[in-house]
Scaffold this motif. Structure first.
Motif, PDB file in Angstrom:
ATOM      1  N   ASP A  97       0.841  -1.201   0.000  1.00  0.00           N
ATOM      2  CA  ASP A  97       0.000   0.000   0.000  1.00  0.00           C
ATOM      3  C   ASP A  97       0.876   1.251   0.000  1.00  0.00           C
ATOM      4  O   ASP A  97       1.579   1.523   0.971  1.00  0.00           O
ATOM      5  CB  ASP A  97      -0.901  -0.014   1.235  1.00  0.00           C
ATOM      6  CG  ASP A  97      -1.912   1.113   1.241  1.00  0.00           C
ATOM      7  OD1 ASP A  97      -1.729   2.101   0.504  1.00  0.00           O
ATOM      8  OD2 ASP A  97      -2.889   1.013   2.010  1.00  0.00           O
ATOM      9  N   PRO A  98       0.855   2.036  -1.093  1.00  0.00           N
ATOM     10  CA  PRO A  98       1.726   3.218  -1.160  1.00  0.00           C
ATOM     11  C   PRO A  98       1.365   4.311  -0.157  1.00  0.00           C
ATOM     12  O   PRO A  98       2.157   5.219   0.073  1.00  0.00           O
ATOM     13  CB  PRO A  98       1.549   3.716  -2.600  1.00  0.00           C
ATOM     14  CG  PRO A  98       0.270   3.146  -3.051  1.00  0.00           C
ATOM     15  CD  PRO A  98       0.061   1.864  -2.303  1.00  0.00           C
ATOM     16  N   SER A  99       0.211   4.207   0.469  1.00  0.00           N
ATOM     17  CA  SER A  99      -0.173   5.221   1.448  1.00  0.00           C
ATOM     18  C   SER A  99       0.336   4.889   2.847  1.00  0.00           C
ATOM     19  O   SER A  99       0.179   5.686   3.767  1.00  0.00           O
ATOM     20  CB  SER A  99      -1.698   5.389   1.476  1.00  0.00           C
ATOM     21  OG  SER A  99      -2.312   4.220   1.999  1.00  0.00           O
ATOM     22  N   VAL A 100       0.955   3.709   3.014  1.00  0.00           N
ATOM     23  CA  VAL A 100       1.426   3.282   4.328  1.00  0.00           C
ATOM     24  C   VAL A 100       2.942   3.413   4.411  1.00  0.00           C
ATOM     25  O   VAL A 100       3.657   2.865   3.577  1.00  0.00           O
ATOM     26  CB  VAL A 100       1.024   1.815   4.614  1.00  0.00           C
ATOM     27  CG1 VAL A 100       1.626   1.326   5.924  1.00  0.00           C
ATOM     28  CG2 VAL A 100      -0.491   1.672   4.636  1.00  0.00           C
ATOM     29  N   ASP A 101       3.406   4.154   5.389  1.00  0.00           N
ATOM     30  CA  ASP A 101       4.829   4.200   5.716  1.00  0.00           C
ATOM     31  C   ASP A 101       4.989   3.619   7.113  1.00  0.00           C
ATOM     32  O   ASP A 101       4.525   4.198   8.096  1.00  0.00           O
ATOM     33  CB  ASP A 101       5.366   5.635   5.668  1.00  0.00           C
ATOM     34  CG  ASP A 101       5.626   6.101   4.249  1.00  0.00           C
ATOM     35  OD1 ASP A 101       5.907   5.249   3.387  1.00  0.00           O
ATOM     36  OD2 ASP A 101       5.547   7.311   4.005  1.00  0.00           O
ATOM     37  N   LEU A 102       5.622   2.472   7.183  1.00  0.00           N
ATOM     38  CA  LEU A 102       5.839   1.810   8.458  1.00  0.00           C
ATOM     39  C   LEU A 102       6.952   2.504   9.227  1.00  0.00           C
ATOM     40  O   LEU A 102       7.742   3.264   8.647  1.00  0.00           O
ATOM     41  CB  LEU A 102       6.171   0.334   8.212  1.00  0.00           C
ATOM     42  CG  LEU A 102       5.022  -0.484   7.612  1.00  0.00           C
ATOM     43  CD1 LEU A 102       5.510  -1.842   7.152  1.00  0.00           C
ATOM     44  CD2 LEU A 102       3.902  -0.641   8.620  1.00  0.00           C
ATOM     45  N   PRO A 103       7.067   2.263  10.543  1.00  0.00           N
ATOM     46  CA  PRO A 103       8.136   2.896  11.332  1.00  0.00           C
ATOM     47  C   PRO A 103       9.507   2.615  10.731  1.00  0.00           C
ATOM     48  O   PRO A 103       9.784   1.499  10.302  1.00  0.00           O
ATOM     49  CB  PRO A 103       8.008   2.230  12.697  1.00  0.00           C
ATOM     50  CG  PRO A 103       6.608   1.730  12.761  1.00  0.00           C
ATOM     51  CD  PRO A 103       6.232   1.387  11.349  1.00  0.00           C
ATOM     52  N   GLY A 104      10.337   3.619  10.664  1.00  0.00           N
ATOM     53  CA  GLY A 104      11.679   3.478  10.120  1.00  0.00           C
ATOM     54  C   GLY A 104      11.764   3.735   8.631  1.00  0.00           C
ATOM     55  O   GLY A 104      12.860   3.724   8.059  1.00  0.00           O
ATOM     56  N   ALA A 105      10.633   3.967   7.965  1.00  0.00           N
ATOM     57  CA  ALA A 105      10.653   4.247   6.525  1.00  0.00           C
ATOM     58  C   ALA A 105      11.431   5.537   6.281  1.00  0.00           C
ATOM     59  O   ALA A 105      11.376   6.468   7.077  1.00  0.00           O
ATOM     60  CB  ALA A 105       9.231   4.375   5.987  1.00  0.00           C
ATOM     61  N   ARG A 106      12.183   5.542   5.179  1.00  0.00           N
ATOM     62  CA  ARG A 106      12.968   6.736   4.843  1.00  0.00           C
ATOM     63  C   ARG A 106      13.021   6.895   3.337  1.00  0.00           C
ATOM     64  O   ARG A 106      12.914   5.916   2.596  1.00  0.00           O
ATOM     65  CB  ARG A 106      14.369   6.657   5.432  1.00  0.00           C
ATOM     66  CG  ARG A 106      15.197   5.517   4.860  1.00  0.00           C
ATOM     67  CD  ARG A 106      16.650   5.550   5.323  1.00  0.00           C
ATOM     68  NE  ARG A 106      17.382   4.416   4.814  1.00  0.00           N
ATOM     69  CZ  ARG A 106      17.889   4.313   3.592  1.00  0.00           C
ATOM     70  NH1 ARG A 106      17.750   5.291   2.736  1.00  0.00           N
ATOM     71  NH2 ARG A 106      18.566   3.233   3.215  1.00  0.00           N
ATOM     72  N   PRO A 107      13.193   8.138   2.858  1.00  0.00           N
ATOM     73  CA  PRO A 107      13.272   8.336   1.407  1.00  0.00           C
ATOM     74  C   PRO A 107      14.613   7.856   0.844  1.00  0.00           C
ATOM     75  O   PRO A 107      15.610   7.799   1.565  1.00  0.00           O
ATOM     76  CB  PRO A 107      13.123   9.852   1.250  1.00  0.00           C
ATOM     77  CG  PRO A 107      13.536  10.417   2.552  1.00  0.00           C
ATOM     78  CD  PRO A 107      13.241   9.390   3.596  1.00  0.00           C
ATOM     79  N   PHE A 108      14.608   7.503  -0.416  1.00  0.00           N
ATOM     80  CA  PHE A 108      15.856   7.215  -1.118  1.00  0.00           C
ATOM     81  C   PHE A 108      15.796   7.876  -2.484  1.00  0.00           C
ATOM     82  O   PHE A 108      14.727   8.210  -2.991  1.00  0.00           O
ATOM     83  CB  PHE A 108      16.126   5.705  -1.249  1.00  0.00           C
ATOM     84  CG  PHE A 108      15.315   5.009  -2.309  1.00  0.00           C
ATOM     85  CD1 PHE A 108      15.768   4.937  -3.623  1.00  0.00           C
ATOM     86  CD2 PHE A 108      14.110   4.412  -1.995  1.00  0.00           C
ATOM     87  CE1 PHE A 108      15.016   4.293  -4.603  1.00  0.00           C
ATOM     88  CE2 PHE A 108      13.354   3.767  -2.966  1.00  0.00           C
ATOM     89  CZ  PHE A 108      13.808   3.705  -4.268  1.00  0.00           C
ATOM     90  N   GLU A 109      16.984   8.072  -3.066  1.00  0.00           N
ATOM     91  CA  GLU A 109      17.079   8.673  -4.390  1.00  0.00           C
ATOM     92  C   GLU A 109      18.255   8.064  -5.131  1.00  0.00           C
ATOM     93  O   GLU A 109      19.367   7.995  -4.607  1.00  0.00           O
ATOM     94  CB  GLU A 109      17.280  10.179  -4.251  1.00  0.00           C
ATOM     95  CG  GLU A 109      17.244  10.925  -5.555  1.00  0.00           C
ATOM     96  CD  GLU A 109      17.303  12.439  -5.347  1.00  0.00           C
ATOM     97  OE1 GLU A 109      18.180  13.068  -5.974  1.00  0.00           O
ATOM     98  OE2 GLU A 109      16.493  12.953  -4.565  1.00  0.00           O
ATOM     99  N   LEU A 110      17.994   7.608  -6.339  1.00  0.00           N
ATOM    100  CA  LEU A 110      19.035   7.088  -7.219  1.00  0.00           C
ATOM    101  C   LEU A 110      19.131   8.002  -8.426  1.00  0.00           C
ATOM    102  O   LEU A 110      18.123   8.473  -8.937  1.00  0.00           O
ATOM    103  CB  LEU A 110      18.710   5.669  -7.684  1.00  0.00           C
ATOM    104  CG  LEU A 110      18.543   4.606  -6.608  1.00  0.00           C
ATOM    105  CD1 LEU A 110      18.082   3.298  -7.240  1.00  0.00           C
ATOM    106  CD2 LEU A 110      19.829   4.407  -5.848  1.00  0.00           C
TER     107      LEU A 110
END
Length: 191
Positions: A97-110
């Protein structure tokens, strides 16, 4: 049937790509956006969310028999109890589910040039459902009439499947046919 499509198609492809030593799988990385180069001819940047961190260096998604589990191998993730607790539904559904960010989620960029904070890429394999692509590939649709046409023309269809296993033969259950072929039942709409 002894194996499903994941085991007959996805597992061999996954194993072959891993065996090359040149393909890196990043599990628990959700792609949120693709940015194009200035001229629009290539993907310049991938932005997303790391949904969970691994407890070790590697994540082997397969079960010993080569099948895919119905949810992640939680023992290979950091803080599995926290992830389970925070997920309202099953943990597997929370990762989808793209609307769910679980604890510890962080952005990334390549970044294609290697100047991105989390690394670079040479080639991108876009293996996501069409509805997810419509959200993450908006820049491609703006740049390409072909992409926009595809997004406009292709939709998804909700499906359901059932498998019934009996301890009696088809004949014992009332199937009478001259054919020695097993019965195959299905329902579909003509194209």
């Amino acid at each position: 049937m002894k194996a499903g499509s994941a085991e007959t198609m996805v597992t061999p492809l996954y194993r072959a790509l891993v065996a090359t030593g040149r393909v890196k799988f990043e599990f628990f990385h959700r792609v949120d956006d693709l940015e194009l180069s200035e001229d629009g001819s290539a993907v310049a940047r991938v932005k997303g969310t790391v949904q969970a961190e691994l407890s070790g260096r590697e994540y082997d998604p397969l079960l010993p028999d080569g099948s895919w589990p119905d949810e992640p191998k939680m023992n290979l993730l950091r803080n599995p109890d926290v992830l389970r607790w925070e997920a309202d539904e099953t943990v597997a559904r929370a990762f989808e589910d793209p609307s769910v960010d679980l604890p510890g989620a962080r952005p990334f960029e390549l970044d294609a040039t290697g100047s991105g904070g989390d690394g670079s890429f040479d080639t991108i394999v876009l293996a996501i459902p069409i509805e997810a692509a419509k959200k993450t590939c908006k820049a491609l649709a703006r740049q390409s009439a072909r992409w926009q046409e595809m997004f406009d023309a292709i939709g998804t269809t909700a499906t359901q499947a059932a498998q019934l296993w009996f301890d009696k033969s088809a004949t014992d259950l009332g199937w009478h046919s001259e054919s020695t072929e097993p019965a195959l039942l299905g329902a579909f709409d003509q194209p």
